[in-house]
Design a protein around this motif. Sequence first.
Motif, mmCIF file in Angstrom:
data_model
loop_
_atom_site.group_PDB
_atom_site.id
_atom_site.type_symbol
_atom_site.label_atom_id
_atom_site.label_comp_id
_atom_site.label_asym_id
_atom_site.label_seq_id
_atom_site.Cartn_x
_atom_site.Cartn_y
_atom_site.Cartn_z
ATOM 1 N N GLY A 155 48.912 38.339 48.655
ATOM 2 C CA GLY A 155 48.034 37.998 49.641
ATOM 3 C C GLY A 155 46.760 38.793 49.700
ATOM 4 O O GLY A 155 45.628 38.242 49.768
ATOM 5 N N TYR A 156 46.516 40.045 49.246
ATOM 6 C CA TYR A 156 45.215 40.664 48.881
ATOM 7 C C TYR A 156 44.494 40.080 47.776
ATOM 8 O O TYR A 156 43.493 39.696 47.747
ATOM 9 C CB TYR A 156 45.673 42.112 48.469
ATOM 10 C CG TYR A 156 44.308 43.136 48.118
ATOM 11 C CD1 TYR A 156 43.969 43.820 49.063
ATOM 12 C CD2 TYR A 156 43.934 43.085 46.929
ATOM 13 C CE1 TYR A 156 42.446 44.338 48.781
ATOM 14 C CE2 TYR A 156 42.723 43.930 46.504
ATOM 15 C CZ TYR A 156 42.134 44.662 47.511
ATOM 16 O OH TYR A 156 41.070 45.124 47.297
ATOM 17 N N ARG A 157 45.297 39.678 46.691
ATOM 18 C CA ARG A 157 44.496 39.035 45.522
ATOM 19 C C ARG A 157 44.346 37.550 45.795
ATOM 20 O O ARG A 157 43.189 37.164 45.733
ATOM 21 C CB ARG A 157 45.649 38.721 44.069
ATOM 22 C CG ARG A 157 45.698 40.303 43.565
ATOM 23 C CD ARG A 157 46.728 40.024 42.436
ATOM 24 N NE ARG A 157 47.060 41.284 41.730
ATOM 25 C CZ ARG A 157 47.786 41.319 40.732
ATOM 26 N NH1 ARG A 157 48.214 40.222 39.977
ATOM 27 N NH2 ARG A 157 47.868 42.662 40.240
ATOM 28 N N LEU A 158 44.934 36.859 46.664
ATOM 29 C CA LEU A 158 44.596 35.642 47.315
ATOM 30 C C LEU A 158 43.164 35.844 48.197
ATOM 31 O O LEU A 158 42.450 34.907 48.005
ATOM 32 C CB LEU A 158 45.700 34.985 47.970
ATOM 33 C CG LEU A 158 45.623 33.336 48.191
ATOM 34 C CD1 LEU A 158 45.383 32.666 46.914
ATOM 35 C CD2 LEU A 158 46.740 32.887 49.284
ATOM 36 N N ASN A 159 43.233 36.643 48.882
ATOM 37 C CA ASN A 159 42.045 36.926 49.787
ATOM 38 C C ASN A 159 40.895 37.102 49.116
ATOM 39 O O ASN A 159 39.775 36.646 49.375
ATOM 40 C CB ASN A 159 42.235 37.962 50.929
ATOM 41 C CG ASN A 159 43.048 37.394 51.935
ATOM 42 O OD1 ASN A 159 43.144 36.432 52.346
ATOM 43 N ND2 ASN A 159 43.876 38.713 52.580
ATOM 44 N N ARG A 160 40.769 37.917 47.870
ATOM 45 C CA ARG A 160 39.917 38.300 47.183
ATOM 46 C C ARG A 160 39.444 37.122 46.479
ATOM 47 O O ARG A 160 38.326 36.664 46.078
ATOM 48 C CB ARG A 160 40.207 39.541 46.047
ATOM 49 C CG ARG A 160 40.270 40.846 46.675
ATOM 50 C CD ARG A 160 38.836 41.292 47.194
ATOM 51 N NE ARG A 160 38.857 42.447 47.856
ATOM 52 C CZ ARG A 160 38.842 42.806 49.180
ATOM 53 N NH1 ARG A 160 38.984 41.973 50.133
ATOM 54 N NH2 ARG A 160 38.850 44.134 49.584
ATOM 55 N N TYR A 161 40.301 36.218 45.767
ATOM 56 C CA TYR A 161 40.191 34.874 45.068
ATOM 57 C C TYR A 161 39.435 34.191 46.211
ATOM 58 O O TYR A 161 38.605 33.469 45.824
ATOM 59 C CB TYR A 161 41.676 34.315 44.946
ATOM 60 C CG TYR A 161 41.215 33.287 43.747
ATOM 61 C CD1 TYR A 161 40.612 33.417 42.706
ATOM 62 C CD2 TYR A 161 41.535 32.005 44.323
ATOM 63 C CE1 TYR A 161 40.496 32.299 41.652
ATOM 64 C CE2 TYR A 161 41.413 30.774 43.393
ATOM 65 C CZ TYR A 161 40.902 30.920 42.159
ATOM 66 O OH TYR A 161 40.797 29.981 41.344
ATOM 67 N N ARG A 162 39.848 33.916 47.415
ATOM 68 C CA ARG A 162 39.214 33.260 48.340
ATOM 69 C C ARG A 162 37.557 33.560 48.617
ATOM 70 O O ARG A 162 36.754 32.592 48.437
ATOM 71 C CB ARG A 162 39.893 33.202 49.533
ATOM 72 C CG ARG A 162 39.232 32.440 50.765
ATOM 73 C CD ARG A 162 39.671 32.418 52.195
ATOM 74 N NE ARG A 162 41.012 32.022 52.272
ATOM 75 C CZ ARG A 162 42.309 32.987 52.278
ATOM 76 N NH1 ARG A 162 42.018 34.396 52.148
ATOM 77 N NH2 ARG A 162 43.481 32.327 52.324
#
Length: 316
Positions: free
Chosen positions: A79-86
Amino acid sequence: MAMPVQRPHVGIDVGKFRLDIATDDGGHQSIENTPTAIGEWLDSLGESVRIALEATSHYHLELALEAHRRGHEIFLINGYRLNRYRDSIGTRAKTDAGDARLLLRYLSREIDELRPWTPPGKAYRQLQTLLRRRATLVQVRVALQQSLAGIPTLKASLHRIVAQLKQTDQLIQKHIRQCLKEAGWEADAKRCQAIEGVGPVTAASLTTLFHRGSFRNSDAFIAFLGLDVRVRDSGIKSGKRRLTRQGDPEARRLLYLAAMQAKRQPAWEDFYQRHVARGLAPTQALVALARKLARVAFSLMQKQTDYVPRIPCGET
């Protein structure tokens, strides 16, 4: 020469009650997060696909397990990586449908850097469930004690509630010991528990996580626990070091509590004081000690050796 066939990609945003599904042909649908609805959707797929999911407590497990059983390739996205990707692609809105498309995009563009998910064994799932339920129980007990302690008229009632919660805690720990025994991991738990500061619950957590997969070395195990450090340096600027916190938060909490106990023991007091003397804050020194305890536990389980108590500096 025949070109390899590209497997279709699917992004699924997982909620407690619904699943939002985005496909690489631009399609979107929403289904209930129930075994029946999941089975019907998987039946509708005419071929094996790659599915990206964000790990969300236990709500993704039914879908992930059933899809993997049917031969689909599963990728659990942090989830952390996905938020940064967003943030990196400038997405301004966050919706369930948008998150499904984001997962699809992440999978399609980062597939070469991702590792397919493999289901954990039954013993791992059982132990993780028990450990997380116990964590919730402890949080509730502490919250009640702090909230009601100052009300004299509720003292007797609070005492009965806390006694019942402690009894339930003991029952959970009994089930944990039984699961470790049935899995054949009891000896590893005893090895971990021999380390100063490590209690039975922390030992069970370390043992369970160790048996989740095959780790190359202790660094990989530390990264799996989320106790590795994220470095952000640029030019002459040295950024703050922070834990990645990618792994199980309950395991980190237990290890931190173990470090608080270990620093009072002669075997580890010098380790803690050396880090404080270097300028680390007490919390940072405790994290360093927690990381050290995890490395020792990993070595014991990897080499199948018994713990030899440390001799403090200056003693023979």
